[in-house]
Design an enzyme around this catalytic site. Structure first.
Site, PDB file in Angstrom:
ATOM      1  N   TRP A 214      37.345 -63.726   1.074  1.00  0.00           N
ATOM      2  CA  TRP A 214      38.503 -64.168   0.297  1.00  0.00           C
ATOM      3  C   TRP A 214      39.765 -64.167   1.160  1.00  0.00           C
ATOM      4  CZ3 TRP A 214      43.195 -61.963  -0.886  1.00  0.00           C
ATOM      5  CH2 TRP A 214      43.929 -62.558  -1.917  1.00  0.00           C
ATOM      6  N   HIS A 215      39.851 -63.219   2.085  1.00  0.00           N
ATOM      7  CA  HIS A 215      41.055 -63.091   2.894  1.00  0.00           C
ATOM      8  C   HIS A 215      41.208 -64.190   3.937  1.00  0.00           C
ATOM      9  CE1 HIS A 215      41.263 -58.961   1.242  1.00  0.00           C
ATOM     10  NE2 HIS A 215      42.543 -59.090   1.481  1.00  0.00           N
ATOM     11  N   GLY A 216      40.127 -64.824   4.332  1.00  0.00           N
ATOM     12  CA  GLY A 216      40.294 -65.894   5.300  1.00  0.00           C
ATOM     13  C   GLY A 216      39.010 -66.307   5.981  1.00  0.00           C
TER      14      GLY A 216
END
Length: 483
Positions: free
Chosen positions: A327-329
């Protein structure tokens, strides 16, 4: 346009005046203003992506209505799948497409096969990870019968694009925010004062603590190969504080601005560095994301794998944290970050302590030795993980680890601005002391209005304002804007 900028201050002053004076008592006109203000706020960054935000809102608005109206179970599922495909597909295209392409090319290059597949130039829309999770949870809740679909398009579009939390969260659920948009709102002086107070605390955390930490973080991480391990440890400590003060500071400001216009949104941080184990840390860190994944990913998976016992629980945790990482990248560092934190849970699961609640430290002035040891342990675990989070790639992360765990750990840290580092350290100590004393509140200084007399609390406000004015390190973006 960011919260700590002059354009936003001017925008919010005009918005506030219109909201409470021009449209006072008419919540429908106020909702139109919320929607228009949210689109102006978002369009200030890049007006072209407004069409994406509006399109996503329109599709999910219609899908929610038809999922509820449709009698056929099969048709309901297909409508839900369309919404999920749009949300996940949008994230894939904008956030992960090039990552998968380059990873695919690299995998074949490892066996000496050259592929001529090209990546495409994509701009990542601000806030897409946050508003996508809003729409997905909305459709899932409608499908499960937890909420009724919203039939007022202004209310629903405002929910998706609500400007205080649009760019970097919190990830509000429809069941919390939509009912507040559907009723009349009256100006509450005490709520507004509390909102201002939380904004002030958020500004202190961001501008004074986080941004001053960033000065040393960038210097040390950018030159880690030529620095001793003691400097790396100092830089890692500063980064751990930076990311907390930066993100929780943004969340404080978002909550404060929402309260100024009569809304209560999701609490996103609950003093995570006072946690007693890593499970408690994740219950207190980025709460809106972890609770979202607990409800929609971990709980269904743990039920699905319940026959596997601890192995099933470990598998559910690892998948859950893999998603947190991704989700963060789009980077293997985030994948590894998620897996590392999932692995942190394994000893808790094997000892049967994952769901065991620790005694609350609220109201406790001095922790016991065991409690202090646990807090330090959790902080160190978080620090170790943030090496991967901060690194540009896996090679850099392991290079940092290799240099960190070396004999130069016992040397004197090399840093360009020692006096600045000492002052920043003093601000960090102030942050921790105030948060420890205020850990029973919704946010650290939330009880100033009731604990102190008027002259004392105004003295505290002036001190914070003066500190921000003289020691703010400006010009640094919020870290979570990139996600």
């Amino acid at each position: 346009m960011v919260f700590n900028s002059l354009p936003f201050v001017l925008f919010f002053l005009i918005f506030f005046f219109l909201y409470w004076f021009a449209f006072k008592g008419n919540y429908k006109l106020q909702n139109i203003l919320v929607l228009g203000g949210s689109y102006f706020f978002y369009g200030w960054w890049d007006w072209r992506f407004l069409f994406l935000l509006i399109g996503v809102s329109a599709l999910n608005f219609l899908l929610g209505i038809y999922i509820d109206k449709t009698e056929s179970t099969a048709r309901k599922k297909w409508l839900l799948y369309i919404g999920l495909l749009q949300g996940i597909g949008g994230l894939f295209v904008f956030k992960y497409f090039n990552f998968f392409v380059t990873s695919f090319i690299d995998a074949f290059a490892a066996i000496n096969i050259s592929l001529s597949i090209h990546t495409i130039r994509i701009i990542l829309p601000l806030g897409i990870s946050f508003y996508t999770f809003r729409t997905i949870s909305y459709l899932l809740d409608v499908d499960r019968g937890k909420i009724k679909p919203c039939t007022d398009w202004v209310v629903f579009f405002s929910y998706v694009s609500f400007f205080p939390s649009l760019i970097s969260g919190p990830i509000d659920r429809a069941g919390l925010l939509i009912p507040q948009l559907q009723k009349k709102r009256e100006f509450d002086y005490e709520q507004a004062v509390d909102g201002f107070r939380q904004i002030l605390w958020g500004l202190f955390k961001k501008l004074v603590v986080a941004d001053n930490c960033a000065t040393f973080t960038n210097e040390i991480f950018g030159n880690f190969e030529s620095l001793p391990a003691s400097s790396l440890l100092l830089g890692l400590f500063f980064y751990t504080i930076q990311i907390y003060a930066d993100f929780s500071g943004y969340s404080d400001m978002a909550i404060g601005f929402a309260r100024l216009i009569g809304f209560n949104i999701t609490k996103n941080f609950d003093f995570p560095f006072f946690s007693q184990n890593i499970a408690e840390f994740w219950q207190r860190w980025h709460i809106s994301l972890t609770s979202w994944l607990t409800d929609y990913v971990f709980t269904p998976l743990s039920i699905q794998f319940r026959d596997l016992g601890n192995r099933g629980l470990i598998l559910a945790i690892m998948i859950n944290f893999l998603i947190i990482g991704i989700w963060h990248g789009a980077n293997w560092t985030f994948v590894l970050f998620g897996l590392l934190h999932g692995a942190y849970y394994i000893p808790l699961i094997l000892r049967g302590k994952i769901f065991k609640k620790k005694k609350s430290l609220k109201g406790k002035l001095v922790p016991s030795f065991t409690e202090f040891r646990n807090m330090v342990g959790v902080f160190l675990m978080a620090m170790v993980g943030f090496v991967i989070f901060r690194a540009d790639n896996i090679s850099e992360a392991f290079g940092f680890y290799g240099k960190l765990f070396s004999s130069s750990m016992f040397s004197v840290p090399v840093i360009s601005n020692r006096s600045g580092a000492v002052i920043t350290m003093l601000f960090i100590i102030v942050l921790f002391v105030i948060e420890w004393l205020g850990k029973s509140n919704e946010y650290a200084i939330g009880d100033i209005g009731t604990r102190f007399s008027k002259p004392v609390r105004w003295g505290i406000y002036y001190l914070l304002v003066v500190t921000i004015f003289f020691f703010a390190a400006t010009g640094k973006e919020f870290i979570y804007f990139q996600f």
